[in-house]
Write an enzyme that holds these catalytic residues in place. Sequence first.
Site, mmCIF file in Angstrom:
data_model
loop_
_atom_site.group_PDB
_atom_site.id
_atom_site.type_symbol
_atom_site.label_atom_id
_atom_site.label_comp_id
_atom_site.label_asym_id
_atom_site.label_seq_id
_atom_site.Cartn_x
_atom_site.Cartn_y
_atom_site.Cartn_z
ATOM 1 C CD GLU A 51 -2.808 1.073 2.522
ATOM 2 O OE1 GLU A 51 -2.751 0.091 3.283
ATOM 3 O OE2 GLU A 51 -3.660 1.965 2.626
ATOM 4 C CG ASN A 210 -9.260 -1.652 1.653
ATOM 5 O OD1 ASN A 210 -8.847 -2.787 1.904
ATOM 6 N ND2 ASN A 210 -9.152 -0.641 2.521
ATOM 7 C CD GLU A 211 -10.120 -2.320 6.369
ATOM 8 O OE1 GLU A 211 -10.111 -1.205 6.913
ATOM 9 O OE2 GLU A 211 -9.467 -3.296 6.799
ATOM 10 C CE1 TYR A 287 -3.346 -5.944 9.178
ATOM 11 C CE2 TYR A 287 -5.577 -5.096 8.970
ATOM 12 C CZ TYR A 287 -4.318 -5.286 8.446
ATOM 13 O OH TYR A 287 -4.021 -4.823 7.188
ATOM 14 C CD GLU A 340 -5.943 -4.580 4.387
ATOM 15 O OE1 GLU A 340 -5.860 -4.195 5.578
ATOM 16 O OE2 GLU A 340 -6.304 -3.844 3.454
ATOM 17 C CD GLN A 389 0.356 -2.483 3.973
ATOM 18 O OE1 GLN A 389 1.080 -1.998 3.126
ATOM 19 N NE2 GLN A 389 -0.717 -1.829 4.444
HETATM 20 O O1 AHR Z 1 -2.894 -2.370 6.419
HETATM 21 C C1 AHR Z 1 -3.156 -1.105 6.953
HETATM 22 C C2 AHR Z 1 -4.613 -0.727 6.853
HETATM 23 O O2 AHR Z 1 -5.367 -1.619 7.615
HETATM 24 C C3 AHR Z 1 -5.227 -0.830 5.489
HETATM 25 O O3 AHR Z 1 -5.011 0.298 4.722
HETATM 26 C C4 AHR Z 1 -6.679 -0.986 5.787
HETATM 27 O O4 AHR Z 1 -7.363 -1.701 4.778
HETATM 28 C C5 AHR Z 1 -6.692 -1.693 7.120
HETATM 29 O O5 AHR Z 1 -7.548 -1.099 8.011
#
Ligand code: AHR
Length: 537
Positions: A51, A210-211, A287, A340, A389
Amino acid sequence: MKRREFLSTTFAVAAASLAPRTAHAAEGVVEVLLDEPIGDIAPEIYGQFTEHIGGVVYDGIWVGENSKIPNVGGIRKALVDHLRQLHVPVIRWPGGCFADSYDWRDGIGPRAKRPMRTNFWDNNPALVNAPDGPQKYEPNAFGTAEFLRFCELCGAQPYLAANVRSLTPYDFDEWVEYCNSPAGSTTLAGTRADDGSREPFNVTYWGIGNESWGCGGSFRPEEYATEFRRFTAWVPTYGLKLRFIGSGPGAREGDPQVAWTRGFLENLLAKGERMLDRLYGFALHYYCRGSGKRDALDFTVDDWYTLLWQADVMDSLVSKHWLAMGEFDKEHKAKLVVDEWGAWHAGPALAPNYLFSYIPTLRDALMSALTLDIFNRHAEKLAMCNNAQLVNNINTVFVAQEDRFAPTTNFHVFDMYQSHMGGRSLRVVSDAPAISYGDQKTFWGLAGSASLHGKTLVVTIVNPHMSEPRVTEVSLRGASAKSAQVTVLAASDIHAHNDFDHPQAVAPKTEPVSVSGPRFTWTFAPASVTKLEIELA
Ligand code: AHR
């Protein structure tokens, strides 16, 4: 025996333990069921995510053609070389949240003429005191052609994320046209040729936002379903089968956000079941945010196990969302994508402008390994996964700053686990004494995955116990071992990590071992990731 001494003798102990087992010697068991295939492991589940955020693109990937840093047309050569080693199958770009603020037209044409824009992440308070630079003000030096060149150099497929929040379906169609229209056919094919590629890039993976529930537009699922239909209607295909990926939920432990999945699919199908043909994949994000200080390097025993426990939540998330998708998509035409995932510690950052960067430790390696094992065990459900990432960011595989570069502990996990790519995932049943930690919490004692590649069986196992080895009986149900080699990633300190000054502080060791028969004993080192590559008789 001290832990350090134990680890230095791990191989000797392990080799010795291959002798016929004595009754009750084993405290763990791993059974690989060769007649219970789960599905083929899509190589794409070993994908990466990049990103325009912090130090990922500038200067993780892009150093510029005139840089003294070894580069291939401006792209960091060390990164390309390492990604070729990993056989990275697919790379996602340009975001993340950045994608829904990005106009792809800013990143085409002569580099010197490209506009300077405010980066999406400039709003982040962590950048307030950071120096100005490409992390705050996007120079657009790295655009579509540069990214696709990067993928080509690495041998990876590109996966582009469209801007749904602030551009239109028309803009999306034109991005597809820039990438895929035949040589000499359109004005944008001409621009592409001027940018270095007369032939089409033939990009097939397209993320629709995205999201979209958050930074990608704050949509409700029914609103996003409408946008998905608009963006995927009559996109020029140029004879390709385009693979559209819907923006899925942002799950948290204890909050899987299944309502988003149901709401999206219900409203997508409100226009008829044929709409499912447009949905190649549906993308979940998850995450692990850690505990305590959320410091990547300075963590307690409790923090160690908490992170691994958080990672293990992925197992139920995949099942929950797959089941919810099946309520609407009875034949499971659409697959799940986890585009992600990773551990998200609070720092310390590599540099003030490298947003969300930190150096991963052995803890993150185990977190990544057990996540990849989960993906392997759900092979029939997953079309793609993308680690967040690639470089200089959360769960990073590399750290890179100016002329310094180092593969992290995560790199070694991806390197070890690439042996699973394309194999047939087999059911693995494992057990070992559960680990107690913190305030009456427990965590499993051993887990892993297995895949078959002709006569080669690959088994990966995580021993999460930070100090205890696990003497384990490994049973191959329906097969017999002829020989094997083992690779172990472990360290004498659970905080061990690679950095610029010590790029090889943590690295796996590989050794041949002699095993035979359907059953043998193996000792899994404390806090380790182990890969057994077994040749079957
Ligand atoms: O990976 C960092 C961020 O985390 C990304 O931009 C977003 O999609 C997520 O919230």
